[in-house]
Design an enzyme around this catalytic site. Structure first.
Site, PDB file in Angstrom:
ATOM      1  N   LYS A  66       0.812  -1.229   0.000  1.00  0.00           N
ATOM      2  CA  LYS A  66       0.000   0.000   0.000  1.00  0.00           C
ATOM      3  C   LYS A  66       0.844   1.279   0.000  1.00  0.00           C
ATOM      4  O   LYS A  66       0.473   2.269  -0.622  1.00  0.00           O
ATOM      5  CB  LYS A  66      -0.975  -0.011   1.176  1.00  0.00           C
ATOM      6  CG  LYS A  66      -2.046  -1.095   1.033  1.00  0.00           C
ATOM      7  CD  LYS A  66      -3.033  -1.058   2.177  1.00  0.00           C
ATOM      8  CE  LYS A  66      -3.991  -2.246   2.062  1.00  0.00           C
ATOM      9  NZ  LYS A  66      -5.044  -2.225   3.078  1.00  0.00           N
ATOM     10  N   GLY A 127      -2.275   0.206  17.585  1.00  0.00           N
ATOM     11  CA  GLY A 127      -1.391  -0.008  16.447  1.00  0.00           C
ATOM     12  C   GLY A 127      -1.075   1.318  15.782  1.00  0.00           C
ATOM     13  O   GLY A 127      -1.884   2.267  15.850  1.00  0.00           O
ATOM     14  N   GLY A 129       0.899   1.181  12.603  1.00  0.00           N
ATOM     15  CA  GLY A 129       1.459   0.809  11.298  1.00  0.00           C
ATOM     16  C   GLY A 129       0.536   1.250  10.181  1.00  0.00           C
ATOM     17  O   GLY A 129      -0.328   2.124  10.353  1.00  0.00           O
ATOM     18  N   ASN A 151       0.226   2.253  21.010  1.00  0.00           N
ATOM     19  CA  ASN A 151       1.061   1.272  20.296  1.00  0.00           C
ATOM     20  C   ASN A 151       2.148   0.755  21.226  1.00  0.00           C
ATOM     21  O   ASN A 151       2.564   1.429  22.162  1.00  0.00           O
ATOM     22  CB  ASN A 151       1.690   1.934  19.059  1.00  0.00           C
ATOM     23  CG  ASN A 151       2.278   0.913  18.110  1.00  0.00           C
ATOM     24  OD1 ASN A 151       1.640  -0.112  17.843  1.00  0.00           O
ATOM     25  ND2 ASN A 151       3.477   1.150  17.611  1.00  0.00           N
ATOM     26  N   THR A 153       5.268   0.188  20.410  1.00  0.00           N
ATOM     27  CA  THR A 153       6.389   1.119  20.246  1.00  0.00           C
ATOM     28  C   THR A 153       5.802   2.528  20.346  1.00  0.00           C
ATOM     29  O   THR A 153       5.175   3.024  19.403  1.00  0.00           O
ATOM     30  CB  THR A 153       7.065   0.917  18.873  1.00  0.00           C
ATOM     31  OG1 THR A 153       7.352  -0.479  18.720  1.00  0.00           O
ATOM     32  CG2 THR A 153       8.349   1.724  18.742  1.00  0.00           C
TER      33      THR A 153
HETATM   34  P1  ATR Z   1       0.140  -3.084   9.213  1.00  0.00           P
HETATM   35  O1  ATR Z   1       0.361  -2.502   7.870  1.00  0.00           O
HETATM   36  O2  ATR Z   1      -0.727  -4.301   9.262  1.00  0.00           O
HETATM   37  O3  ATR Z   1      -0.292  -2.058  10.212  1.00  0.00           O
HETATM   38  P2  ATR Z   1       2.798  -2.920  10.282  1.00  0.00           P
HETATM   39  O4  ATR Z   1       3.028  -1.601   9.626  1.00  0.00           O
HETATM   40  O5  ATR Z   1       3.908  -3.924  10.295  1.00  0.00           O
HETATM   41  O6  ATR Z   1       1.572  -3.671   9.653  1.00  0.00           O
HETATM   42  O7  ATR Z   1       2.324  -2.647  11.796  1.00  0.00           O
HETATM   43  C1  ATR Z   1       1.978  -3.665  12.647  1.00  0.00           C
HETATM   44  C2  ATR Z   1       1.377  -3.056  13.903  1.00  0.00           C
HETATM   45  O8  ATR Z   1       0.994  -4.126  14.770  1.00  0.00           O
HETATM   46  C3  ATR Z   1       2.344  -2.192  14.688  1.00  0.00           C
HETATM   47  O9  ATR Z   1       1.626  -1.182  15.342  1.00  0.00           O
HETATM   48  C4  ATR Z   1       2.916  -3.196  15.674  1.00  0.00           C
HETATM   49  O10 ATR Z   1       3.433  -2.618  16.852  1.00  0.00           O
HETATM   50  P3  ATR Z   1       4.972  -2.073  16.882  1.00  0.00           P
HETATM   51  O11 ATR Z   1       4.944  -0.786  16.122  1.00  0.00           O
HETATM   52  O12 ATR Z   1       5.266  -1.888  18.313  1.00  0.00           O
HETATM   53  O13 ATR Z   1       5.791  -3.140  16.224  1.00  0.00           O
HETATM   54  C5  ATR Z   1       1.689  -3.988  16.007  1.00  0.00           C
HETATM   55  N1  ATR Z   1       1.951  -5.307  16.563  1.00  0.00           N
HETATM   56  C6  ATR Z   1       2.368  -6.406  15.897  1.00  0.00           C
HETATM   57  N2  ATR Z   1       2.461  -7.459  16.742  1.00  0.00           N
HETATM   58  C7  ATR Z   1       2.082  -7.008  17.963  1.00  0.00           C
HETATM   59  C8  ATR Z   1       1.940  -7.616  19.255  1.00  0.00           C
HETATM   60  N3  ATR Z   1       2.228  -8.911  19.444  1.00  0.00           N
HETATM   61  N4  ATR Z   1       1.510  -6.855  20.287  1.00  0.00           N
HETATM   62  C9  ATR Z   1       1.215  -5.546  20.098  1.00  0.00           C
HETATM   63  N5  ATR Z   1       1.334  -4.913  18.904  1.00  0.00           N
HETATM   64  C10 ATR Z   1       1.748  -5.633  17.851  1.00  0.00           C
END
Ligand code: ATR
Length: 266
Positions: A66, A127, A129, A151, A153
């Site tokens: 995207k 989230g 991302g 989030n 992070t």
């Molecule tokens: P997408 O396009 O699906 O949003 P992405 O840009 O890789 O994918 O983002 C994934 C999101 O899921 C992020 O907010 C990530 O948190 P971090 O920024 O801290 O990595 C979150 N995420 C993924 N696994 C997670 C988990 N086990 N617990 C909490 N947040 C998670």
């Protein structure tokens, strides 16, 4: 001549978009063909170019392309694509135009299909991302009273929130003591059987807990259900974003309720 469209992603084999668009075409009498393209992870632009050379009229873009789709458009994007810096819909009728229908798809599913009022309500997005980024603008446009982005992070939540006036970005611990009207899981945690680490009490009986992931009971939805919240997966958002893309391309808005019921097996 039948106009050709497709969904492009990697992986894309399990995408429901070809089925959904075929149903829309049948219901509206539009003469389109809709396929799927699995592009190599480093070969998005080449695959799009080849589709256009072959006369393709438009693409839906799914993970992980995207952001690449947004860049491909070189600034020829709608405001809603610009807000999330990502495009899920490409229209090739006049050169290229990038759009993003994810936000409006989510808002329509919540407000029209679920009948849940967003105006003036307290919203939480988990989230920061691509998935979260794509929907913040539309939720604000729908009249959210307040919006918090939390989030794992924290810096990413703060950076995303800073792009929108009045939106707060924080970590999950900082939510302690709050209850939200709508809590939207835009993390990919559910795909690995995990849930965002929310403090106790965030989801209550007055909460709609929405997971953008569809087709499975994520740990987030399971926890929300046991807290008494109303729960919903992202299948309706999938159908509504598709309907909006169809409208962008064809100028005809397909009916979604029956299709959604069919997809849910009802
Ligand atoms: P997408 O396009 O699906 O949003 P992405 O840009 O890789 O994918 O983002 C994934 C999101 O899921 C992020 O907010 C990530 O948190 P971090 O920024 O801290 O990595 C979150 N995420 C993924 N696994 C997670 C988990 N086990 N617990 C909490 N947040 C998670």
């Amino acid at each position: 001549m039948t106009d050709r469209y497709a969904v492009i992603g990697n992986p894309v084999a399990h995408s429901k978009s070809p089925w959904i668009h075929a149903e829309f075409a049948r219901a509206t009498g539009e003469d389109i063909e809709y396929g799927r393209i699995e592009a190599p992870r480093d070969g998005f632009a080449g695959a799009v170019d080849a589709f256009r050379r072959g006369g393709g009229k438009g693409l839906n873009v799914t993970l992980p392309f995207k952001e690449a789709a947004f860049r491909y458009c070189g600034g020829r994007v709608t405001q809603r694509a610009a807000a999330g810096q990502a495009a899920n819909t490409l229209d090739f009728r006049t050169e290229v135009q990038g759009d993003n229908t994810d936000g409006v798809g989510l808002v329509r599913d919540i407000s029209e299909n679920l009948g849940w009022v967003l105006q003036g309500k307290s919203l939480l997005i988990m989230g920061a991302g691509g998935a979260a980024q794509a929907v913040v603008g539309a939720l604000l446009d729908a009249g959210a009273g307040s919006l918090v982005i939390a989030n794992r992070t924290v810096a990413k939540a703060q950076a995303l929130a800073a792009r929108f006036p009045g939106v707060l970005g924080c970590g999950y611990d900082a939510l302690e003591g709050r209850v939200f009207d709508v809590a939207i899981n835009a993390t990919s945690a559910g795909l690995s059987g995990e849930a965002p680490a929310l403090p106790e009490g965030i989801l209550g009986k007055r909460t709609l807990a929405y997971d953008m992931v569809y087709g499975r009971e994520t740990p987030f939805l399971a926890a929300a259900r046991s807290a008494g919240a109303r729960t919903c997966d992202g299948l309706g958002m999938l159908v509504e974003q598709a309907a909006e893309s169809f409208f962008v391309w064809r100028g005809v808005r397909p009916e979604t309720r029956l299709l959604l019921r069919k997809l849910r097996g009802g």
